[in-house]
Design an enzyme around this catalytic site. Structure first.
Site, PDB file in Angstrom:
ATOM      1  N   HIS A 139      25.983  28.651 -70.669  1.00  5.29           N
ATOM      2  CA  HIS A 139      25.459  28.640 -69.303  1.00  5.29           C
ATOM      3  C   HIS A 139      26.347  29.406 -68.323  1.00  5.29           C
ATOM      4  CE1 HIS A 139      28.103  25.001 -68.600  1.00  5.29           C
ATOM      5  NE2 HIS A 139      28.213  25.579 -67.415  1.00  5.29           N
ATOM      6  N   ASP A 150      25.271  25.126 -76.201  1.00  7.67           N
ATOM      7  CA  ASP A 150      25.927  25.674 -75.006  1.00  7.67           C
ATOM      8  C   ASP A 150      27.225  26.419 -75.344  1.00  7.67           C
ATOM      9  OD1 ASP A 150      26.097  26.289 -72.343  1.00  7.67           O
ATOM     10  OD2 ASP A 150      26.905  24.349 -71.718  1.00  7.67           O
ATOM     11  N   SER A 206      33.815  25.181 -66.439  1.00  8.72           N
ATOM     12  CA  SER A 206      32.938  25.274 -67.606  1.00  8.72           C
ATOM     13  C   SER A 206      33.405  26.369 -68.562  1.00  8.72           C
ATOM     14  CB  SER A 206      31.501  25.569 -67.171  1.00  8.72           C
ATOM     15  OG  SER A 206      30.926  24.464 -66.545  1.00  8.72           O
TER      16      SER A 206
END
Length: 358
Positions: free
Chosen positions: A95, A125, A203
């Site tokens: 993402h 992911d 992230s």
């Protein structure tokens, strides 16, 4: 005496120290401290060893002006990644790069390199990029294990929250085997929960144990405000270490498959079938067809024809299709698996040879 005159006299009195003497103001003497404690020294040591392996990722999107039709690149997002090997492979979250047209990787020494997408697996992911950089600038992160983690262990997160690169936060493993949702809405099982501060921009960064080894990839936070609320999640490194080599080798993750289509959970309830993977289609010449599996269906009169429900794979129970897919991902194409199958109240075991999901 007027009020104005009184104020002026008081101001003059305070400005001269009351007796005309100049106020002395010297720097304070510093107080010596003892040696750093063991925990502080370890924090410092982990950061010094691992931070050169952590990178800042910026994604760019091409935008076209409506009137002039000119195109320009605009920053579309930032995140974190880490160096996987000295060949220039960089691991991050899918993402982080999703929707971007181009990505730039900035190393610890602030040098930047354009990145190419090697492969991605959105269901977990995970994405792998590659940069062309000198080997001496590519210290690979040390890889640990997540299968033996325990709640209460010390952890570290290094990332770029809000674009503030090379930020270290600390915490503990708060819980294990959590479930989070990927960008494809597939469930990521076995996630690590931590209270180490994880914010937007973290992230794709590493979650580390107290030895500085990679134990997870920071991927999500639970927060009504979008900022850290003490609940963060990381994809376990055992999962990462299984997927990344396949992405590097094949450019994509090819899941082993049986060649079946599953019905919805409410159909199983309506038919009085047990929990598991209720088959509504079995592809011709598929591993499932070769193993003799049959789907539910209807005869010419419209009556239900009993089919199969897969209830376990190699002795591990599967409650639904997502459970089964997660188990099959840990196997290899061509590997044999033993399925426990229910049909019309009878249970049996069959052996199937896994094929490709392509």
């Amino acid at each position: 005496m007027s009020q104005r005159l009184l104020i002026l006299l008081l101001a003059a009195l305070f400005s001269t120290g009351g007796a005309g003497a100049q106020t002395k103001a010297q720097p304070r003497a510093t107080t010596a401290r003892g040696a750093l404690d063991a925990e502080e020294l370890n924090n410092i040591g982990v950061f010094k060893r691992v931070s050169p392996s952590v990178v800042h990722i910026t994604t760019l999107s091409v935008q076209r002006d409506f009137f002039s039709l000119r195109t320009s690149e605009q920053p579309s997002g930032t995140g974190t990644g880490f160096i996987w090997d000295d060949a220039g492979h960089v691991v991050t979250n899918f993402h982080v790069i999703q929707g971007g047209d181009r990505a730039t990787v900035t190393l610890n020494d602030q040098s930047s390199f354009p990145a190419k997408l090697v492969g991605a697996y959105p269901d977990r992911d995970i994405a792998v990029l590659r940069i062309e950089a000198p080997h001496e600038k590519l210290p690979a992160i040390a890889v640990g294990a997540s299968r033996d983690l325990q709640v209460g262990q010390k952890v570290y997160a290094i990332g770029n929250p809000f674009g503030l690169d090379q930020t270290l936060t600390t915490g503990i493993v708060s819980a294990l085997n959590r479930e989070i949702e990927s960008v494809t809405r597939r469930t990521i099982k076995g996630a690590i929960q931590t209270d180490a501060a994880i914010n937007p921009g973290n992230s794709g960064g590493p979650l580390l144990d107290s030895a500085g080894r990679l134990i997870g990839v920071n991927t999500a936070i639970y927060s009504p405000s979008g900022a850290s609320a003490g609940i963060g999640f990381a994809i376990p490194v055992d999962e990462v270490n299984r997927i990344v080599p396949r992405l590097i080798r094949d450019g994509r993750f090819i899941r082993p498959a049986l060649g079946v289509t599953a019905g919805p959970e409410n159909l199983a309830k309506a038919l009085g079938a047990p929990k598991g993977v209720l088959l509504v289609n079995v592809a011709d010449a598929s591993p499932a067809a070769a193993a003799g599996l049959k789907p539910f269906g209807r005869d010419r009169s419209g009556r239900i024809v009993q089919g199969d429900v897969i209830t376990s794979v190699d002795g591990q129970a599967v409650a639904d299709l997502d459970d089964m897919l997660s188990l099959l991902e840990t196997r290899q194409i061509g590997e044999k698996v033993t399925l426990t199958v229910w049909r019309a109240g009878q249970t049996r075991k069959v052996v199937a040879t896994l094929g490709s999901s392509d």
